[in-house]
Design an enzyme around this catalytic site. Structure first.
Site, short mmCIF file in Angstrom:
data_model
loop_
_atom_site.label_atom_id
_atom_site.label_comp_id
_atom_site.label_asym_id
_atom_site.label_seq_id
_atom_site.Cartn_x
_atom_site.Cartn_y
_atom_site.Cartn_z
N PHE A 156 -5.58 -4.87 6.18
CA PHE A 156 -4.91 -3.58 6.27
C PHE A 156 -4.98 -2.85 4.94
O PHE A 156 -5.20 -3.44 3.89
CB PHE A 156 -3.45 -3.74 6.74
CG PHE A 156 -2.67 -4.78 5.98
CD1 PHE A 156 -1.88 -4.43 4.89
CD2 PHE A 156 -2.71 -6.11 6.37
CE1 PHE A 156 -1.15 -5.38 4.20
CE2 PHE A 156 -1.99 -7.08 5.68
CZ PHE A 156 -1.20 -6.71 4.60
N ALA B 190 -1.59 1.88 6.30
CA ALA B 190 -2.36 3.00 6.85
C ALA B 190 -3.26 2.55 8.01
O ALA B 190 -3.37 3.25 9.00
CB ALA B 190 -3.21 3.65 5.75
N HIS B 191 -3.91 1.42 7.90
CA HIS B 191 -4.78 0.88 8.94
C HIS B 191 -4.54 -0.62 8.99
O HIS B 191 -4.30 -1.23 7.96
CB HIS B 191 -6.27 1.07 8.63
CG HIS B 191 -6.66 2.42 8.16
ND1 HIS B 191 -6.42 3.56 8.88
CD2 HIS B 191 -7.29 2.81 7.04
CE1 HIS B 191 -6.90 4.59 8.21
NE2 HIS B 191 -7.43 4.17 7.08
N ASN B 192 -4.68 -1.19 10.17
CA ASN B 192 -4.55 -2.64 10.31
C ASN B 192 -5.60 -3.10 11.31
O ASN B 192 -5.62 -2.63 12.44
CB ASN B 192 -3.15 -3.00 10.80
CG ASN B 192 -2.94 -4.50 10.89
OD1 ASN B 192 -3.86 -5.29 10.73
ND2 ASN B 192 -1.71 -4.90 11.15
#
Length: 173
Positions: A131, A118-120
């Protein structure tokens, strides 16, 4: 999964990561009010951006322009729904890698290719790549971690949530 209204999420980058084209000092009062307001979510109405624009004494077009500019310049890292994966029967965890600097870009591309990422974020730490993994089932977290380890040939450090905090960023206007 069941489609449900989601709280909108605005993530502001750290000041060190602000784009060269937009510094914190260049954010005007309208930008700051917009960032502050969007953290409360969008109203569930037919024209949510128009409703928020009216609250902020902006046109809908100006609000959308400002939001796009804030995203393009890196002042905001993301704007979108924030789902509680666990409440929907899914899995969610924070994970990290210790990536050799020479391989960072290649490993980043490998990690980002996973739809569960989803996010890094890059960090100045021995564990320099952090992440979030979001999966449709809790069991899938372990499977994705094993797949990531095979794809990167690096150990993935799994740090499941123990307690949830909602930290808000409020900019002076």
């Amino acid at each position: 999964m069941i489609a449900m209204p989601a709280r909108q999420h605005v993530a502001a980058t750290e000041s060190a990561n602000l784009s060269a084209t937009t510094s914190a000092a260049e954010l005007d009062a309208a930008d700051r009010r917009l960032i502050n307001r969007l953290q409360d979510g969008l109203p569930l109405v037919a024209a949510p951006y128009a409703a928020v624009a009216a609250e902020l004494d902006l046109s809908e077009g100006e609000l959308l322009y400002r939001l796009e500019r804030l995203l393009e310049t890196g002042v905001l890292s993301r704007f979108g729904p924030m789902y509680h994966a666990e409440r929907l029967g899914g899995g969610l965890t924070l994970a990290a890698l210790a990536v050799p600097e020479a391989d960072y870009e290649r490993i980043s591309e490998v990690v980002n290719a996973f739809p569960e990422v989803a996010h890094n974020y890059r960090r100045e730490h021995r564990l320099n790549m952090w992440f979030v993994l979001a999966t449709e089932t809790p069991e899938r977290i372990g499977e994705v971690i094993a797949e990531l380890e095979a794809a990167t040939e690096l150990p993935v450090y799994d740090m499941p949530k123990q307690e949830e905090f909602h930290v808000r960023l409020h900019l002076p206007v």
